[in-house]
Design a protein around this motif. Structure first.
Motif, PDB file in Angstrom:
ATOM      1  N   ILE A  83      21.895   9.854 -27.744  1.00  0.00           N
ATOM      2  CA  ILE A  83      21.729   9.180 -29.580  1.00  0.00           C
ATOM      3  C   ILE A  83      20.871   7.883 -29.209  1.00  0.00           C
ATOM      4  CG2 ILE A  83      22.414   7.764 -31.086  1.00  0.00           C
ATOM      5  CD1 ILE A  83      25.440   8.458 -29.745  1.00  0.00           C
ATOM      6  N   ALA A  84      20.224   7.273 -28.308  1.00  0.00           N
ATOM      7  CA  ALA A  84      19.167   6.994 -27.580  1.00  0.00           C
ATOM      8  C   ALA A  84      18.011   7.379 -28.067  1.00  0.00           C
ATOM      9  CB  ALA A  84      18.791   5.330 -26.698  1.00  0.00           C
ATOM     10  N   SER A  85      17.883   8.500 -26.938  1.00  0.00           N
ATOM     11  CA  SER A  85      16.975   9.399 -26.819  1.00  0.00           C
ATOM     12  C   SER A  85      16.196  10.124 -28.027  1.00  0.00           C
ATOM     13  CB  SER A  85      16.998  10.760 -25.550  1.00  0.00           C
ATOM     14  OG  SER A  85      17.361   9.654 -24.504  1.00  0.00           O
ATOM     15  N   LEU A  86      18.054  10.310 -28.338  1.00  0.00           N
ATOM     16  CA  LEU A  86      17.343  11.148 -29.963  1.00  0.00           C
ATOM     17  C   LEU A  86      16.477  10.003 -31.210  1.00  0.00           C
ATOM     18  CD1 LEU A  86      20.718  13.375 -30.536  1.00  0.00           C
ATOM     19  CD2 LEU A  86      17.930  14.463 -30.523  1.00  0.00           C
ATOM     20  N   LEU A  87      16.517   9.207 -31.043  1.00  0.00           N
ATOM     21  CA  LEU A  87      16.127   8.172 -31.874  1.00  0.00           C
ATOM     22  C   LEU A  87      14.691   8.027 -31.526  1.00  0.00           C
ATOM     23  CD1 LEU A  87      19.210   5.408 -33.090  1.00  0.00           C
ATOM     24  CD2 LEU A  87      17.856   7.494 -34.183  1.00  0.00           C
ATOM     25  N   GLY A 166      20.318  15.221 -35.303  1.00  0.00           N
ATOM     26  CA  GLY A 166      20.902  15.009 -33.910  1.00  0.00           C
ATOM     27  C   GLY A 166      21.758  14.097 -34.047  1.00  0.00           C
ATOM     28  N   ALA A 167      20.712  12.710 -34.268  1.00  0.00           N
ATOM     29  CA  ALA A 167      21.651  11.108 -33.064  1.00  0.00           C
ATOM     30  C   ALA A 167      22.633  11.854 -33.953  1.00  0.00           C
ATOM     31  CB  ALA A 167      20.804  10.273 -33.906  1.00  0.00           C
ATOM     32  N   VAL A 168      22.805  11.299 -35.314  1.00  0.00           N
ATOM     33  CA  VAL A 168      23.906  11.361 -36.442  1.00  0.00           C
ATOM     34  C   VAL A 168      25.241  12.224 -35.717  1.00  0.00           C
ATOM     35  CG1 VAL A 168      25.213  11.364 -38.461  1.00  0.00           C
ATOM     36  CG2 VAL A 168      22.865  10.103 -38.344  1.00  0.00           C
ATOM     37  N   ILE A 169      24.602  13.616 -35.623  1.00  0.00           N
ATOM     38  CA  ILE A 169      25.889  14.900 -34.847  1.00  0.00           C
ATOM     39  C   ILE A 169      26.816  13.932 -34.169  1.00  0.00           C
ATOM     40  CG2 ILE A 169      26.299  17.392 -34.120  1.00  0.00           C
ATOM     41  CD1 ILE A 169      24.071  17.613 -36.810  1.00  0.00           C
ATOM     42  N   MET A 170      25.460  13.551 -33.098  1.00  0.00           N
ATOM     43  CA  MET A 170      25.694  13.084 -31.624  1.00  0.00           C
ATOM     44  C   MET A 170      26.864  11.905 -31.618  1.00  0.00           C
ATOM     45  SD  MET A 170      25.036  14.964 -28.894  1.00  0.00           S
ATOM     46  CE  MET A 170      25.122  16.585 -30.510  1.00  0.00           C
ATOM     47  N   LEU A 171      26.773  11.062 -32.651  1.00  0.00           N
ATOM     48  CA  LEU A 171      27.275   9.973 -32.931  1.00  0.00           C
ATOM     49  C   LEU A 171      28.617  10.369 -33.325  1.00  0.00           C
ATOM     50  CD1 LEU A 171      28.063   6.951 -33.126  1.00  0.00           C
ATOM     51  CD2 LEU A 171      26.619   7.146 -35.031  1.00  0.00           C
ATOM     52  N   VAL A 172      28.933  10.796 -34.237  1.00  0.00           N
ATOM     53  CA  VAL A 172      30.044  12.156 -34.883  1.00  0.00           C
ATOM     54  C   VAL A 172      30.762  12.245 -33.392  1.00  0.00           C
ATOM     55  CG1 VAL A 172      31.138  13.266 -36.296  1.00  0.00           C
ATOM     56  CG2 VAL A 172      29.000  11.801 -37.227  1.00  0.00           C
ATOM     57  N   PHE A 173      29.966  13.412 -33.411  1.00  0.00           N
ATOM     58  CA  PHE A 173      30.692  13.930 -32.063  1.00  0.00           C
ATOM     59  C   PHE A 173      31.439  12.954 -30.741  1.00  0.00           C
ATOM     60  CE2 PHE A 173      31.276  16.734 -27.867  1.00  0.00           C
ATOM     61  CZ  PHE A 173      31.706  17.782 -28.328  1.00  0.00           C
ATOM     62  N   TRP A 174      30.733  12.116 -30.513  1.00  0.00           N
ATOM     63  CA  TRP A 174      31.416  11.162 -29.356  1.00  0.00           C
ATOM     64  C   TRP A 174      32.397  10.584 -30.089  1.00  0.00           C
ATOM     65  CZ3 TRP A 174      28.728   5.128 -28.789  1.00  0.00           C
ATOM     66  CH2 TRP A 174      28.947   5.172 -27.918  1.00  0.00           C
ATOM     67  N   MET A 175      32.613   9.797 -31.141  1.00  0.00           N
ATOM     68  CA  MET A 175      33.645   9.690 -31.856  1.00  0.00           C
ATOM     69  C   MET A 175      34.729  10.644 -31.627  1.00  0.00           C
ATOM     70  SD  MET A 175      32.029   7.629 -34.558  1.00  0.00           S
ATOM     71  CE  MET A 175      33.236   6.792 -35.712  1.00  0.00           C
ATOM     72  N   LEU A 176      34.643  11.597 -32.212  1.00  0.00           N
ATOM     73  CA  LEU A 176      36.200  13.050 -31.638  1.00  0.00           C
ATOM     74  C   LEU A 176      36.159  12.761 -30.752  1.00  0.00           C
ATOM     75  CD1 LEU A 176      37.650  14.505 -32.940  1.00  0.00           C
ATOM     76  CD2 LEU A 176      35.730  16.731 -32.919  1.00  0.00           C
ATOM     77  N   LEU A 177      35.177  12.897 -29.081  1.00  0.00           N
ATOM     78  CA  LEU A 177      35.775  13.169 -27.935  1.00  0.00           C
ATOM     79  C   LEU A 177      36.154  11.472 -27.795  1.00  0.00           C
ATOM     80  CD1 LEU A 177      32.819  14.169 -25.819  1.00  0.00           C
ATOM     81  CD2 LEU A 177      34.684  15.628 -26.823  1.00  0.00           C
ATOM     82  N   VAL A 178      36.031  10.854 -28.256  1.00  0.00           N
ATOM     83  CA  VAL A 178      36.978   9.224 -27.560  1.00  0.00           C
ATOM     84  C   VAL A 178      38.135   9.661 -27.825  1.00  0.00           C
ATOM     85  CG1 VAL A 178      37.608   6.737 -28.484  1.00  0.00           C
ATOM     86  CG2 VAL A 178      35.170   7.615 -28.062  1.00  0.00           C
ATOM     87  N   LYS A 179      38.369  10.103 -29.577  1.00  0.00           N
ATOM     88  CA  LYS A 179      40.124  10.309 -28.930  1.00  0.00           C
ATOM     89  C   LYS A 179      40.962  11.960 -28.477  1.00  0.00           C
ATOM     90  CE  LYS A 179      39.843   8.582 -34.469  1.00  0.00           C
ATOM     91  NZ  LYS A 179      40.455   8.600 -35.777  1.00  0.00           N
ATOM     92  N   THR A 180      39.530  12.706 -28.118  1.00  0.00           N
ATOM     93  CA  THR A 180      40.323  13.702 -27.695  1.00  0.00           C
ATOM     94  C   THR A 180      40.449  14.148 -26.703  1.00  0.00           C
ATOM     95  OG1 THR A 180      38.004  15.292 -28.610  1.00  0.00           O
ATOM     96  CG2 THR A 180      40.283  14.973 -30.175  1.00  0.00           C
ATOM     97  N   LEU A 181      39.650  13.521 -25.770  1.00  0.00           N
ATOM     98  CA  LEU A 181      39.069  14.052 -24.398  1.00  0.00           C
ATOM     99  C   LEU A 181      39.879  13.796 -22.791  1.00  0.00           C
ATOM    100  CD1 LEU A 181      36.676  15.487 -22.368  1.00  0.00           C
ATOM    101  CD2 LEU A 181      35.465  13.991 -21.998  1.00  0.00           C
ATOM    102  N   PRO A 182      40.246  14.488 -21.854  1.00  0.00           N
ATOM    103  CA  PRO A 182      41.626  13.828 -21.301  1.00  0.00           C
ATOM    104  C   PRO A 182      40.752  13.417 -20.293  1.00  0.00           C
ATOM    105  CG  PRO A 182      41.277  16.390 -20.992  1.00  0.00           C
ATOM    106  CD  PRO A 182      40.630  15.960 -22.311  1.00  0.00           C
ATOM    107  N   GLU A 183      41.419  12.782 -19.658  1.00  0.00           N
ATOM    108  CA  GLU A 183      40.722  12.278 -18.051  1.00  0.00           C
ATOM    109  C   GLU A 183      41.304  13.317 -17.185  1.00  0.00           C
ATOM    110  OE1 GLU A 183      38.487  10.613 -16.463  1.00  0.00           O
ATOM    111  OE2 GLU A 183      38.374   8.446 -17.534  1.00  0.00           O
ATOM    112  N   VAL A 184      40.040  13.052 -15.441  1.00  0.00           N
ATOM    113  CA  VAL A 184      40.706  13.309 -14.807  1.00  0.00           C
ATOM    114  C   VAL A 184      39.915  12.762 -13.723  1.00  0.00           C
ATOM    115  CG1 VAL A 184      39.541  16.205 -13.433  1.00  0.00           C
ATOM    116  CG2 VAL A 184      39.644  15.755 -15.610  1.00  0.00           C
TER     117      VAL A 184
END
Length: 388
Positions: A83-87, A166-184
């Motif tokens: 996100i920082a790189s896109l901004l 692109g930065a906005v899209i990444m922020l939204v997707f990041w928030m989605l990942l926080v809720k869905t991505l499992p840990e390994v």
């Protein structure tokens, strides 16, 4: 590790496309960037080059870390830097700053190369190839769609808006990942230096990985040889077309992008050796359609594009299925080795096809593409019995 459910697989599939798209937004925008900064298009090309250099660096230096650290934490920790790189790109006040932002954008947007091994790790054995194919399809569609979206946004809103979007899209997707991505949990314990040295260990002692890397390099070399010179071929007889027609050919790539998802469902039920041979033969036939005697119209060119996509995506999927199955403890490290070889092959294909076009036109390009396919087939036939 909580497993790979359908929702998580779709999130990673869509996410692979969204993240990789950041690396390709700049390509249709280079003319706008050049005019905005009052420089040449050749100078603006440094933006695209810096992105690819950054991606290669991220592939080699960051992707192996997913075997050393908890993957969910690593992936989520990278997103703020994307996100920082896109901004930084969106608000760059000069071309050098945009080049710097582009390097870091490529460096951090290696998330799709973490998703593919993650899908292989989380999936049950009978679903492994299917899951890999799904994520790969998302990645490929993201590459294709990014250029279309970026061109439209750039034309109507300006190039800076594309990076901000692109930065906005990444922020939204990041928030989605926080809720869905499992840990390994990490599979490697040791220093970063030991982690990187282990890359050479796998390359030295695993003949199947070496062969997969060879096949991947040759297949991508054949692929880039075609796409690097297609616009030049279309500008001449009998087509007399321009870049818009060459861009339209990219739509055909969507069909190729769906191949891994389809093939992944059946790949484990067929003999992989026979499938490799058939794929190499199909690639050779494709180049005969594209540049052989009588290849003078759109029908042969379109058929050739579809078939070469089918062949090379099949090779890529089988290669990754093999190396991930052999090394569940080091999926990210073997993916680093494989994808590094893959991009080296693609770079060679680009350079050799450009030289061939300059001296021998489309006939020379055809020989380069067919030559890569022959090398892929020869390497497989010579060493597949020893690749254990």
């Amino acid at each position: 590790m909580t497993g790979l459910n359908r929702r998580t697989l779709w999130v990673m599939t869509i996410g692979a496309g969204l993240v990789v798209a950041n690396n390709y937004y700049n390509q249709p925008l280079l003319g706008l960037i050049a005019r905005d900064f009052g420089t040449s298009e050749a100078a603006a090309g440094a933006v695209a080059m810096a992105t690819q250099v950054g991606y290669a660096a991220g592939l080699f230096f960051l992707v192996p870390l997913a075997d050393k650290f908890y993957r969910r934490r690593l992936i989520l920790g990278i997103f703020p830097f994307i996100i920082a790189s896109l901004l930084l790109a969106a608000f760059s006040h000069s071309l050098p700053w945009l080049v710097i932002a582009s390097f870091f954008l490529g460096l951090t947007c290696v998330i799709p190369q973490l998703f593919v091994p993650l899908a292989a790790t989380l999936a049950i054995p009978e679903e492994k190839s299917k899951s890999i194919g799904m994520v790969m399809s998302g990645l490929l569609i993201g590459i294709l769609a990014s250029r279309i979206v970026s061109g439209l946004v750039g034309e109507h809103l300006g190039w800076r808006h594309m990076f901000f979007l692109g930065a906005v899209i990444m922020l939204v997707f990041w928030m989605l990942l926080v809720k869905t991505l499992p840990e390994v949990k990490p599979s490697f314990r040791g220093s970063y230096g030991a982690l990187m040295r282990s890359l050479m260990h796998y390359l030295k002692h695993d003949s199947a990985l070496r062969l997969a890397s060879w096949r991947g390099a040759c297949s991508f070399g054949a692929f880039t040889a075609f796409w690097t010179t297609l616009v030049f071929h279309l500008e001449g007889p009998p087509f007399h077309a321009g870049s818009s027609v060459a861009g339209a050919f990219g739509i055909l790539g969507i069909a190729g992008a769906l191949i891994p998802a389809i093939l992944g469902k059946v790949i484990d039920r067929v003999d992989r050796n026979q499938l490799f041979v058939a794929s190499a033969a199909l690639a050779l036939f494709s180049w005969w359609l594209i540049g052989g005697p009588g290849a003078t119209g759109y029908i042969a060119l379109i058929a050739g594009v579809l078939l070469i996509d089918l062949a090379l995506q099949a090779v890529h999927l089988i290669n990754q299925s093999i190396i991930f199955s052999k090394h569940p403890e080091a999926t990210n490290r073997v993916n680093t080795i494989y994808m590094t070889s893959y991009f080296i092959g693609g770079s060679l294909g680009t350079v050799m096809a450009s030289i061939a076009w300059e001296h021998f036109q489309w006939t020379g390009v055809t020989l380069v593409g067919a030559g890569f396919a022959l090398l892929m087939l020869a390497g497989h036939l010579l060493f597949y019995r020893h690749a254990v």
